[in-house]
Design a protein around this motif. Structure first.
Motif, PDB file in Angstrom:
ATOM      1  N   SER A 339      21.627  76.308  -2.540  1.00 60.76           N
ATOM      2  CA  SER A 339      20.453  76.854  -2.503  1.00 60.76           C
ATOM      3  C   SER A 339      20.940  78.718  -2.676  1.00 60.76           C
ATOM      4  O   SER A 339      19.972  79.216  -3.031  1.00 60.76           O
ATOM      5  CB  SER A 339      19.806  77.067  -1.094  1.00 60.76           C
ATOM      6  N   CYS A 340      22.011  78.984  -2.385  1.00 58.51           N
ATOM      7  CA  CYS A 340      22.447  80.263  -2.407  1.00 58.51           C
ATOM      8  C   CYS A 340      22.671  80.839  -3.822  1.00 58.51           C
ATOM      9  O   CYS A 340      22.515  82.112  -4.322  1.00 58.51           O
ATOM     10  CB  CYS A 340      23.722  80.707  -1.507  1.00 58.51           C
ATOM     11  N   ILE A 341      23.191  80.066  -4.615  1.00 55.05           N
ATOM     12  CA  ILE A 341      23.679  80.262  -5.930  1.00 55.05           C
ATOM     13  C   ILE A 341      22.708  80.657  -6.839  1.00 55.05           C
ATOM     14  O   ILE A 341      23.060  81.761  -7.518  1.00 55.05           O
ATOM     15  CB  ILE A 341      24.505  79.039  -6.791  1.00 55.05           C
ATOM     16  N   PRO A 342      21.598  80.145  -7.082  1.00 50.99           N
ATOM     17  CA  PRO A 342      20.459  80.498  -7.900  1.00 50.99           C
ATOM     18  C   PRO A 342      20.114  82.105  -7.742  1.00 50.99           C
ATOM     19  O   PRO A 342      19.685  82.897  -8.585  1.00 50.99           O
ATOM     20  CB  PRO A 342      19.349  79.793  -7.685  1.00 50.99           C
ATOM     21  N   PHE A 343      20.046  82.575  -6.400  1.00 49.55           N
ATOM     22  CA  PHE A 343      19.683  83.970  -6.036  1.00 49.55           C
ATOM     23  C   PHE A 343      20.684  85.129  -6.665  1.00 49.55           C
ATOM     24  O   PHE A 343      20.301  86.148  -6.819  1.00 49.55           O
ATOM     25  CB  PHE A 343      19.633  83.997  -4.532  1.00 49.55           C
ATOM     26  N   ILE A 344      22.024  84.576  -7.113  1.00 46.23           N
ATOM     27  CA  ILE A 344      22.556  85.438  -7.752  1.00 46.23           C
ATOM     28  C   ILE A 344      22.239  86.011  -8.764  1.00 46.23           C
ATOM     29  O   ILE A 344      22.516  87.001  -9.753  1.00 46.23           O
ATOM     30  CB  ILE A 344      24.194  84.840  -7.864  1.00 46.23           C
ATOM     31  N   PHE A 345      21.442  85.060  -9.662  1.00 49.34           N
ATOM     32  CA  PHE A 345      20.978  85.220 -11.129  1.00 49.34           C
ATOM     33  C   PHE A 345      19.590  85.782 -11.145  1.00 49.34           C
ATOM     34  O   PHE A 345      19.197  85.881 -12.311  1.00 49.34           O
ATOM     35  CB  PHE A 345      21.216  83.911 -12.035  1.00 49.34           C
ATOM     36  N   PHE A 346      18.872  85.614 -10.183  1.00 45.90           N
ATOM     37  CA  PHE A 346      17.536  86.050 -10.075  1.00 45.90           C
ATOM     38  C   PHE A 346      17.053  87.622 -10.754  1.00 45.90           C
ATOM     39  O   PHE A 346      18.092  88.258 -10.337  1.00 45.90           O
ATOM     40  CB  PHE A 346      16.623  85.918  -8.707  1.00 45.90           C
ATOM     41  N   ASN A 347      16.181  87.756 -11.639  1.00 40.46           N
ATOM     42  CA  ASN A 347      15.853  89.107 -11.915  1.00 40.46           C
ATOM     43  C   ASN A 347      14.385  89.066 -11.857  1.00 40.46           C
ATOM     44  O   ASN A 347      13.693  88.425 -11.244  1.00 40.46           O
ATOM     45  CB  ASN A 347      16.086  89.182 -13.405  1.00 40.46           C
ATOM     46  N   ASP A 348      13.705  90.107 -12.502  1.00 42.06           N
ATOM     47  CA  ASP A 348      12.050  90.243 -12.508  1.00 42.06           C
ATOM     48  C   ASP A 348      11.200  89.306 -13.305  1.00 42.06           C
ATOM     49  O   ASP A 348      10.183  89.454 -13.317  1.00 42.06           O
ATOM     50  CB  ASP A 348      11.701  91.753 -12.629  1.00 42.06           C
ATOM     51  N   ASN A 349      11.994  88.328 -14.074  1.00 45.82           N
ATOM     52  CA  ASN A 349      11.318  87.506 -14.668  1.00 45.82           C
ATOM     53  C   ASN A 349      11.379  85.931 -14.056  1.00 45.82           C
ATOM     54  O   ASN A 349      10.836  85.075 -14.755  1.00 45.82           O
ATOM     55  CB  ASN A 349      12.142  87.323 -15.937  1.00 45.82           C
ATOM     56  N   VAL A 350      11.895  86.048 -12.762  1.00 49.64           N
ATOM     57  CA  VAL A 350      11.867  84.606 -12.362  1.00 49.64           C
ATOM     58  C   VAL A 350      10.615  84.085 -12.031  1.00 49.64           C
ATOM     59  O   VAL A 350       9.672  85.042 -11.580  1.00 49.64           O
ATOM     60  CB  VAL A 350      12.720  84.709 -11.049  1.00 49.64           C
ATOM     61  N   ASN A 351      10.540  82.739 -12.099  1.00 54.21           N
ATOM     62  CA  ASN A 351       9.152  82.319 -11.666  1.00 54.21           C
ATOM     63  C   ASN A 351       9.162  81.838 -10.225  1.00 54.21           C
ATOM     64  O   ASN A 351       9.992  81.827  -9.404  1.00 54.21           O
ATOM     65  CB  ASN A 351       9.299  80.880 -12.284  1.00 54.21           C
ATOM     66  N   LEU A 352       7.845  82.150  -9.534  1.00 48.30           N
ATOM     67  CA  LEU A 352       7.829  82.245  -8.364  1.00 48.30           C
ATOM     68  C   LEU A 352       8.014  80.737  -7.574  1.00 48.30           C
ATOM     69  O   LEU A 352       8.448  80.493  -6.566  1.00 48.30           O
ATOM     70  CB  LEU A 352       6.234  82.709  -7.715  1.00 48.30           C
TER      71      LEU A 352
END
Length: 387
Positions: A339-352
């Motif tokens: 669950s931690c790994i995806p947060f590394i790549f989140f930006n302002d285009n991420v889907n809620l």
């Protein structure tokens, strides 16, 4: 258990619940408080980190307090201190007063969680610890999870100050219930002392390290303002450890960490706490400041994980009872890592929806790692050392 005892446990749970709720309620108020007091994110986050820091320092003195004073007086005193802090926060005219009031809240709250745990350990038998602590986890874990959602509605419709009005009213009710239902519990105790040098050392150690790290975010790398406080803090921390190992009657018995199981499981618990806190502080800030959603939407994004937490937290204790501490810790750590790994790549285009789903996985991992691991750590600890 008699119904009277159940009511007492419920009152203790309530005090711990709202102390824990206070820890996370401001996470959704960060952007609003930044605007009202004209401060940046690095400064405003001190409202949460100082609260947690103070709780940690107070928790170190809790063994002495529980051994020294009866349960009833200690609970009522802590709830009263917490109430004073909430009232101060409601009327705070500036950030400094709000910051001080949060520390006062934490002085009361810091004892409540440990006190509730200790009472449970003395009321129930060892074979019930995992499941009962999981129910405590339901209360304590549910509070930080629901905090952002509840705060979002309060902030959007009536302002952030009413968060503390709510906490004040509830605190008064809990104090009144405590006067009637909370009584003293027979407990096995070990000799402890209130060593002022130890308290000051650990308190200033954590404070200086926090100031140093905050200064790095505010002023960049600076020998005087960043590294000097951190180095002094580390020296004080080493002094604290050395003193506990060489005192005849230590403030806190660090020799328990000589037990390998106790040491490793505590490290897992600490990592869980880091992940838990970073989630409920950073995710609402990311949603509001980066994605530009409202406080209500930010809270609703975290709501599914809150519901999962409420439903599955007791299951964590049952999972531990069935599969044991080692397997439970492995699965919990695996889910937390995933669950931690995806947060590394989140930006302002991420889907809620992506954030909702990943945060649910995160919560399930934490359910398996948090309070079931408390029960696992206690497997080889003598009852006299519980406090």
């Amino acid at each position: 258990m008699l119904s009277y005892e159940k009511i007492m446990v419920a009152v203790l749970f309530s005090g711990a619940f709202f102390a824990s709720l206070s820890q996370s309620l401001l996470s959704n108020a960060v952007p609003v408080i930044m605007h009202d007091f004209v401060i940046n994110a690095s400064v405003v986050q001190l409202l949460t980190s100082s609260y947690t820091l103070t709780m940690g320092v107070v928790a170190i003195a809790t063994p002495y307090l529980i051994n020294k004073y009866d349960i009833r007086k200690l609970f009522l005193t802590c709830m009263s201190i917490f109430l004073v802090g909430c009232v101060m926060s409601y009327f705070a005219p500036n950030f400094i007063v709000l910051f001080v009031s949060r520390i006062i809240q934490a002085l009361g709250a810091g004892v409540l969680f440990t006190l509730t745990q200790i009472v449970i350990l003395y009321i129930y038998s060892k074979d019930k610890y995992a499941i009962i602590l999981s129910y405590l986890g339901l209360i304590i874990g549910f509070a930080p999870s629901i905090g952002p959602t509840l705060a979002g509605f309060i902030i959007d419709f009536s302002g952030w100050r009413n968060i503390f009005l709510l906490l004040s009213v509830v605190s008064v009710i809990i104090i009144l219930l405590g006067l009637h239902y909370v009584y003293n519990v027979e407990k096995e105790t070990t000799e402890t002392t209130m060593d002022i040098s130890s308290v000051l050392a650990i308190g200033f150690s954590m404070l200086l390290i926090m100031i140093g790290i905050t200064n790095i975010t505010l002023n960049g790398i600076s020998l005087l303002y960043s590294f000097v406080p951190i180095i002094i803090g580390i020296i004080l921390f080493v002094f604290f450890i050395h003193r506990q190992y060489h005192m005849e009657v230590p403030l806190i018995n660090l020799k328990l960490f000589n037990n390998r199981l106790f040491l490793v499981v505590n490290i897992i618990i600490y990592i869980s706490c880091f992940a838990w806190m970073s989630g409920y502080i950073l995710v609402p800030l990311f949603l509001q400041s980066t994605l530009g959603v409202s406080a209500v939407i930010s809270g609703l994004v975290m709501l599914p994980a809150t519901i999962i937490n409420a439903v599955l937290n007791p299951v964590g204790g049952k999972f531990y009872d069935r599969f044991g501490g080692k397997f439970t810790s492995i699965i919990g750590c695996l889910l937390l890592t995933i669950s931690c790994i995806p947060f590394i790549f989140f930006n302002d285009n991420v889907n809620l929806i992506s954030i909702v789903l990943i945060y649910i996985v995160r919560i399930i991992g934490l359910i398996l790692l948090f309070l079931p691991m408390f029960a696992y750590a206690l497997k080889e600890v003598d009852e006299k050392e519980y406090t």
